[in-house]
Design a protein around this motif. Structure first.
Motif, short mmCIF file in Angstrom:
data_model
loop_
_atom_site.label_atom_id
_atom_site.label_comp_id
_atom_site.label_asym_id
_atom_site.label_seq_id
_atom_site.Cartn_x
_atom_site.Cartn_y
_atom_site.Cartn_z
N ALA A 1 0.86 -1.19 0.00
CA ALA A 1 0.00 0.00 0.00
C ALA A 1 0.89 1.23 0.00
O ALA A 1 1.99 1.21 0.57
CB ALA A 1 -0.90 0.00 1.23
N ARG B 1 -6.02 -0.88 -5.69
CA ARG B 1 -5.17 -2.04 -5.90
C ARG B 1 -4.58 -2.06 -7.32
O ARG B 1 -3.49 -2.56 -7.53
CB ARG B 1 -6.03 -3.29 -5.66
CG ARG B 1 -5.31 -4.50 -5.27
CD ARG B 1 -5.06 -4.77 -3.83
NE ARG B 1 -6.18 -4.93 -2.95
CZ ARG B 1 -6.78 -6.09 -2.72
NH1 ARG B 1 -6.46 -7.16 -3.37
NH2 ARG B 1 -7.70 -6.17 -1.82
N GLY C 1 -4.34 -7.92 3.99
CA GLY C 1 -3.05 -7.23 4.00
C GLY C 1 -1.94 -7.82 4.85
O GLY C 1 -1.93 -9.02 5.15
#
Ligand SMILES: NC(=O)c1ccc[n+]([C@@H]2O[C@H](COP(=O)([O-])OP(=O)(O)OC[C@H]3O[C@@H](n4cnc5c(N)ncnc54)[C@H](OP(=O)(O)O)[C@@H]3O)[C@@H](O)[C@H]2O)c1
Length: 354
Positions: A163, A170, A290
């Motif tokens: 990120a 994304r 994540g």
């Protein structure tokens, strides 16, 4: 055409069953008489018939007699939802079976080959065995251990970040070729799992959007043990199933959302998720992070395979999210059988944790 080409064709057909076959294996069959394909088939679960039966039916009894059958998996030797395929092949007078691999299912594992050989059928095993093994790795783990197979997949920058410093989409990470191929991964998976942080940051849909139809919808699993997610996130508006791992919630939920109690700790939560998957006949879990979720999955020892999709970008930043958070692993986790594939501008690095 050569043995190798017929087996490649059998594998290609088998792949057409992905998204449909689980909890069964993906199997393709090519029936060859005097160098010519006389019948083909692939297993689809629905409609019951196994690939070898479909290929023989397409050929008809006369053409099948004396033919060679190319298969990516050993013909079954047990009575399941259908009768044993090896008996069917013997009755059709198949002369030769060329199989890529033995069926790992404890009820088969070599018995199919044995029965064929005892009936005078020539059996050759091992052509494209590695490719066949990868194709059915979820099935193989499931039938030998009872546990689903887990692939940890992440799209990241060359410096390992998943990120940027600000909330970003994304698509920033991987190119269109990777995105198309990623749908293939979702097709192959029975469930996809993310952590609460990802739902809060990205508001993803987590649906399968590829062109091939699925037999069962992709189940979306969200790890939200402290109930931080509100049901107004986009994923809740889509009707495909959600397993929401969070504390009890008062009030009615839409029928596609079911709650699961978090376990006592990281490993227990994963165990509960995998147990429910196994109970529902789902053998492939795709973990899409994540960073904290990835670390938790590795810490719990549930990851079988990693797939890191590196995009040619640098993000940097001390505080930006890396692909694996947590406290780090000491000693480091070894990754074996590593392969690198160029997909568009991206690099796909795959390996196994075993
Ligand atoms: N590039 C990519 O491929 C990709 C993919 C996914 C996400 N991301 C990025 O990753 C970032 C989010 O990562 P993140 O590390 O902050 O959060 P995350 O991994 O999405 O979520 C972490 C949270 O999930 C819960 N959780 C995870 N594993 C658990 C387990 N085994 N048991 C119980 N709870 C568990 C915990 O929630 P609680 O804190 O409530 O306990 C944990 O704090 C976002 O910026 C997103 O854009 C990138």
């Amino acid at each position: 055409m050569t043995d190798l080409e017929f087996m490649e064709r059998a594998l290609l057909l088998a792949r057409r069953g992905l998204g449909k076959v689980s909890p069964n294996p993906a199997v393709g069959a090519v029936l060859v008489k005097q160098g010519r394909i006389v019948g083909e088939g692939f297993h689809q679960y629905q409609g019951l018939k196994h690939a070898e039966v479909l290929a023989c039916e397409q050929a008809g009894d006369a053409a099948a007699a004396g033919a060679a059958l190319y298969l990516n998996l050993e013909p079954c030797a047990h009575q399941g939802r259908t009768g044993p395929c090896c008996d069917y092949l013997i009755a059709r007078k198949i002369a030769r079976v060329v199989a890529a691999m033995q069926d790992p299912h404890p009820l088969v594992s070599g018995r199919g080959f044995q029965r064929l050989r005892e009936a005078g059928v020539q059996v050759d095993v091992g052509l494209l065995e590695k490719e066949a093994g990868v194709l059915n790795e979820g099935f193989s783990k499931f039938v030998t251990s009872g546990d689903p197979f887990a692939t940890l997949k992440s799209a990241l920058s060359l410096d390992g970040k998943i990120a940027g410093p600000r909330v970003q989409s994304r698509e920033f990470f991987s190119g269109p070729e990777s995105a198309a191929r990623t749908e293939g991964l979702r097709l192959q998976a029975d469930a996809i799992c993310v952590g609460a942080g990802t739902v809060l940051a990205d508001d993803p849909l987590l649906t399968y959007r590829g062109p091939e139809p699925r037999r069962r919808p992709l189940v979306r699993i969200v790890l939200d043990p402290h109930g931080r997610i509100a049901p107004d996130r986009r994923m809740f508006a889509d009707p495909s199933p959600i397993w929401w791992v969070r504390p009890a919630l008062h009030g009615a939920l839409p029928p596609h959302v079911s709650l699961m109690q978090p376990g006592q700790g990281n490993a227990a939560t994963w165990k509960a998720v995998l147990k429910r998957m196994a109970f529902e006949g789902m053998y492939h879990l795709l973990i899409e992070g994540g960073g904290e979720t990835n670390a938790a999955a590795l810490q719990a020892g549930i990851v079988d395979k990693i797939l890191l999709i590196y995009a040619p970008r640098l993000i940097g930043g001390r505080a930006t999210t890396g692909v694996i958070g947590g406290a780090g692993f000491d000693p480091a986790i070894p990754v074996t059988e590593v392969t690198v594939t160029r997909v568009g501008a991206d690099f796909w690095i795959e390996g196994y944790l075993r």
